[in-house]
Structures are given as structure tokens and as C-alpha cells.
Design a protein around this motif. Structure first.
Motif, PDB file in Angstrom:
ATOM      1  N   ARG A  13       1.198  -1.399   0.058  1.00 28.82           N
ATOM      2  CA  ARG A  13      -0.290  -0.103   0.001  1.00 28.82           C
ATOM      3  C   ARG A  13       0.805   1.321  -0.351  1.00 28.82           C
ATOM      4  O   ARG A  13       0.154   1.714  -0.622  1.00 28.82           O
ATOM      5  N   SER A  14       2.227   1.474   0.700  1.00 27.91           N
ATOM      6  CA  SER A  14       3.284   2.673   0.730  1.00 27.91           C
ATOM      7  C   SER A  14       3.507   2.549  -0.393  1.00 27.91           C
ATOM      8  O   SER A  14       3.750   3.167  -1.062  1.00 27.91           O
ATOM      9  N   ALA A  15       3.994   1.727  -0.806  1.00 28.56           N
ATOM     10  CA  ALA A  15       4.725   1.848  -2.317  1.00 28.56           C
ATOM     11  C   ALA A  15       3.880   2.382  -3.278  1.00 28.56           C
ATOM     12  O   ALA A  15       4.267   3.129  -4.496  1.00 28.56           O
ATOM     13  N   ALA A  16       2.849   1.468  -3.061  1.00 25.81           N
ATOM     14  CA  ALA A  16       1.418   2.123  -4.678  1.00 25.81           C
ATOM     15  C   ALA A  16       1.146   3.989  -4.617  1.00 25.81           C
ATOM     16  O   ALA A  16       1.142   4.086  -5.533  1.00 25.81           O
ATOM     17  N   ALA A  17       1.134   4.313  -3.109  1.00 31.07           N
ATOM     18  CA  ALA A  17       1.148   5.513  -2.725  1.00 31.07           C
ATOM     19  C   ALA A  17       2.429   6.348  -3.310  1.00 31.07           C
ATOM     20  O   ALA A  17       2.031   7.288  -3.627  1.00 31.07           O
ATOM     21  N   MET A  29      -6.044  10.834  -6.241  1.00 31.32           N
ATOM     22  CA  MET A  29      -6.124  11.477  -5.021  1.00 31.32           C
ATOM     23  C   MET A  29      -7.404  11.492  -4.173  1.00 31.32           C
ATOM     24  O   MET A  29      -6.835  11.302  -2.951  1.00 31.32           O
ATOM     25  N   ASP A  30      -8.578  11.115  -4.280  1.00 36.45           N
ATOM     26  CA  ASP A  30      -9.529  10.715  -3.371  1.00 36.45           C
ATOM     27  C   ASP A  30      -9.072   8.895  -3.009  1.00 36.45           C
ATOM     28  O   ASP A  30      -9.838   8.630  -1.863  1.00 36.45           O
ATOM     29  N   ASN A  31      -8.658   8.526  -3.890  1.00 35.61           N
ATOM     30  CA  ASN A  31      -8.608   6.983  -3.358  1.00 35.61           C
ATOM     31  C   ASN A  31      -7.227   7.463  -1.748  1.00 35.61           C
ATOM     32  O   ASN A  31      -7.060   7.048  -1.248  1.00 35.61           O
ATOM     33  N   LEU A  32      -5.981   8.272  -2.405  1.00 36.81           N
ATOM     34  CA  LEU A  32      -5.196   8.578  -1.902  1.00 36.81           C
ATOM     35  C   LEU A  32      -5.962   8.942  -0.686  1.00 36.81           C
ATOM     36  O   LEU A  32      -5.614   9.047   0.933  1.00 36.81           O
ATOM     37  N   LEU A  33      -6.611   9.670  -1.001  1.00 34.09           N
ATOM     38  CA  LEU A  33      -7.118  10.879   0.730  1.00 34.09           C
ATOM     39  C   LEU A  33      -7.811  10.047   1.961  1.00 34.09           C
ATOM     40  O   LEU A  33      -7.828   9.743   2.450  1.00 34.09           O
ATOM     41  N   ASP A  40      -2.078   1.789   9.020  1.00 33.06           N
ATOM     42  CA  ASP A  40      -0.370   1.515   9.905  1.00 33.06           C
ATOM     43  C   ASP A  40       0.063   2.966   9.625  1.00 33.06           C
ATOM     44  O   ASP A  40      -0.311   3.722   8.185  1.00 33.06           O
ATOM     45  N   GLU A  41       0.534   3.199  10.523  1.00 29.69           N
ATOM     46  CA  GLU A  41       1.351   4.862   9.833  1.00 29.69           C
ATOM     47  C   GLU A  41       2.702   5.587   9.137  1.00 29.69           C
ATOM     48  O   GLU A  41       2.338   6.279   8.546  1.00 29.69           O
ATOM     49  N   TRP A  42       3.622   4.205   8.912  1.00 30.33           N
ATOM     50  CA  TRP A  42       4.152   4.226   7.499  1.00 30.33           C
ATOM     51  C   TRP A  42       3.060   4.527   6.172  1.00 30.33           C
ATOM     52  O   TRP A  42       3.321   5.207   5.551  1.00 30.33           O
ATOM     53  N   VAL A  43       1.636   3.978   6.481  1.00 32.10           N
ATOM     54  CA  VAL A  43       1.237   4.007   4.855  1.00 32.10           C
ATOM     55  C   VAL A  43       0.741   5.049   4.812  1.00 32.10           C
ATOM     56  O   VAL A  43       0.312   5.893   4.411  1.00 32.10           O
ATOM     57  N   ARG A  44       0.049   6.209   6.026  1.00 34.30           N
ATOM     58  CA  ARG A  44      -0.604   7.259   5.863  1.00 34.30           C
ATOM     59  C   ARG A  44       0.782   8.303   5.288  1.00 34.30           C
ATOM     60  O   ARG A  44       0.377   8.823   5.647  1.00 34.30           O
ATOM     61  N   PHE A  45       1.901   8.504   6.192  1.00 33.48           N
ATOM     62  CA  PHE A  45       2.834   9.091   6.366  1.00 33.48           C
ATOM     63  C   PHE A  45       3.870   9.107   4.694  1.00 33.48           C
ATOM     64  O   PHE A  45       3.709  10.232   3.786  1.00 33.48           O
ATOM     65  N   SER A  46       3.161   7.842   3.964  1.00 32.95           N
ATOM     66  CA  SER A  46       3.571   7.619   2.269  1.00 32.95           C
ATOM     67  C   SER A  46       2.433   8.650   1.423  1.00 32.95           C
ATOM     68  O   SER A  46       2.779   9.155   0.732  1.00 32.95           O
ATOM     69  N   THR A  47       1.337   8.001   1.748  1.00 36.49           N
ATOM     70  CA  THR A  47      -0.034   8.451   1.758  1.00 36.49           C
ATOM     71  C   THR A  47       0.407  10.698   1.647  1.00 36.49           C
ATOM     72  O   THR A  47       0.598  10.618   0.590  1.00 36.49           O
ATOM     73  N   ILE A  72       3.279  10.773  13.560  1.00 36.06           N
ATOM     74  CA  ILE A  72       4.123  11.280  12.381  1.00 36.06           C
ATOM     75  C   ILE A  72       3.289  12.279  11.493  1.00 36.06           C
ATOM     76  O   ILE A  72       3.625  13.195  10.870  1.00 36.06           O
ATOM     77  N   SER A  73       2.152  11.737  11.195  1.00 42.78           N
ATOM     78  CA  SER A  73       1.621  12.143  10.222  1.00 42.78           C
ATOM     79  C   SER A  73       0.841  13.920  10.645  1.00 42.78           C
ATOM     80  O   SER A  73       1.244  14.428   9.731  1.00 42.78           O
ATOM     81  N   ARG A  74       0.896  14.858  11.874  1.00 43.77           N
ATOM     82  CA  ARG A  74       1.104  15.628  11.932  1.00 43.77           C
ATOM     83  C   ARG A  74       2.475  16.830  11.103  1.00 43.77           C
ATOM     84  O   ARG A  74       2.179  17.299  10.698  1.00 43.77           O
ATOM     85  N   ILE A  75       3.276  15.859  11.098  1.00 41.72           N
ATOM     86  CA  ILE A  75       4.676  16.382  10.593  1.00 41.72           C
ATOM     87  C   ILE A  75       4.817  16.783   9.489  1.00 41.72           C
ATOM     88  O   ILE A  75       4.456  17.761   8.744  1.00 41.72           O
ATOM     89  N   ALA A  76       4.184  15.135   8.656  1.00 43.59           N
ATOM     90  CA  ALA A  76       3.873  15.048   7.251  1.00 43.59           C
ATOM     91  C   ALA A  76       3.065  15.465   6.883  1.00 43.59           C
ATOM     92  O   ALA A  76       3.013  16.819   5.731  1.00 43.59           O
ATOM     93  N   ALA A  77       1.987  15.919   7.483  1.00 43.70           N
ATOM     94  CA  ALA A  77       0.598  16.923   7.013  1.00 43.70           C
ATOM     95  C   ALA A  77       1.257  18.604   6.538  1.00 43.70           C
ATOM     96  O   ALA A  77       0.817  18.825   5.811  1.00 43.70           O
TER      97      ALA A  77
END
Length: 199
Positions: A13-17, A29-33, A40-47, A72-77
Motif C-alpha cells: 500500500r505504501s509503495a503504491a502511494a 487523489m480521492d483514493n489517496l485521501l 499503518d502509520e508508515w502507509v499514512r506517512f507515504s500517502t 508522525i502524520s502531524r509533521i507530514a501533513a
């Protein structure tokens, strides 16, 4: 790739994102949102990284919503938002940036991008928020943070920024690269303030 965003393996999932981000696949974009809610935190980060790469004015509110998560999503967002925000987003973004505790999770690079994107839209209160974040990094940060802080202070149209840069120039030791950033900051601020400064 979009189908792989639903794969049971989080690495896939992460690699696809990431791949969709590199392709600048706006149609995904809708699918990524949707994937921003992945377990998974890393998937969210990659997204978030992918969304920042793709960009678009319609995702700022979604990224601000993601900021409410305490990980970590806060920083990445916010980092992603700093790459795609438009001047019209400045008020919404400043409400988040000025909230208590946010300064601790923001990189100087992210702050500088916000300053550059919102140039001409920032008021005195906004400048004060950015000064409050940048000044400690100028005196206590790494060399990279100091250089980025000087870039940010140079971009601010604020008298306090010039005073801070001049104080730094007179009291801190710095390398040749930092000297270049410092000179540029003082030159730009001097033009804005109508001051003549010899470095």
C-alpha cells in the motif's frame, strides 16, 4: 496502482502511494485521501508524501484535518501542506500553525515554505508567530536550521526580523555558507526598511 492501495500488505500500500505521487496522478487523489485513515502509520506517512507531490488546491482542508492526529502524520501533513497551500489558505493554515505546541513539530524548512507561499498575505500577528518559531532555531538550531531561519527571516516583511538578523550577525559565529545567507537576509531587509547596513 490504485488497486494496490487496498492490498493487505502495508508495504505494498505504501509503495503504491509513493508511486502514484511520483506519477503526479491527480486522478488517484480521492483514493489517496481515503488512505490517510490507514491503520499503518508508515502507509499514512507515504500517502501524505504522495499528496504533497501531486498537489492541488482541493486537499488543504483534508490535510489540516489529518494534523489533529497525534503521531508522525502531524509533521507530514504540515510538510505536505507547505508544498501545496495557496495564498487563499493562509488564514486556515495560520490558525493551525499558531496553536499551542505546534512550533515543536514544525521544521524550519516547512515554516520557510509557508512564509514564501503566503508572501503578501501575512499580517503582523502572522509575522509574530513565525518570528517566535524561527528565532530560537536561529540561535540554537543546527547550521542547516540557522541557514533556513535566515532565509525565512529575509522573506518576512517585518522590522523585528531585521533586528533579529542584525543581532545574530553581531553575536554569533557562523561559517562562510551561513555568512552568505546572513548577507542576503540583511540586504533584503535593508531594502525593505530603507536602512544601510555594512557587513
Amino acid at each position: 496502482l490504485v488497486e494496490h492501495l487496498k492490498h493487505k500488505n502495508p508495504n505494498i500500500r505504501s509503495a503504491a502511494a509513493v508511486a502514484l505521487g511520483k506519477l503526479k496522478a491527480r486522478e488517484a487523489m480521492d483514493n489517496l485521501l481515503v488512505l490517510l485513515n490507514d491503520e499503518d502509520e508508515w502507509v499514512r506517512f507515504s500517502t501524505l508524501e504522495a499528496i504533497g507531490s501531486i498537489g492541488g488546491t482541493d486537499v488543504a482542508d483534508k490535510l489540516l484535518d489529518v494534523f489533529k492526529a497525534v503521531d508522525i502524520s502531524r509533521i507530514a501533513a504540515l510538510d505536505a501542506l507547505s508544498m501545496l497551500a495557496v495564498p487563499e489558505d493562509s488564514k486556515k493554515v495560520m490558525q493551525v500553525v499558531s496553536a499551542p505546541g505546534v512550533a515543536n513539530v514544525l521544521s524550519v524548512e516547512t515554516i520557510v515554505r509557508f512564509i514564501e507561499r503566503f508572501e503578501g498575505r501575512l499580517n503582523d500577528a502572522d509575522n509574530a508567530v513565525f518570528l517566535h518559531i524561527l528565532l530560537p532555531r536561529l540561535s540554537e538550531g543546527t547550521m542547516e536550521e540557522q541557514n533556513d531561519s535566515l532565509r525565512g527571516l529575509a522573506a518576512l516583511k517585518d522590522r523585528g526580523a531585521l533586528d533579529a538578523v542584525l543581532l545574530y550577525a553581531g553575536t554569533m559565529s557562523y561559517c562562510e555558507e551561513t555568512r552568505g545567507f546572513l548577507k542576503d537576509a540583511i540586504d533584503r531587509k535593508s531594502v525593505v526598511e530603507g536602512k544601510s547596513v555594512a557587513l
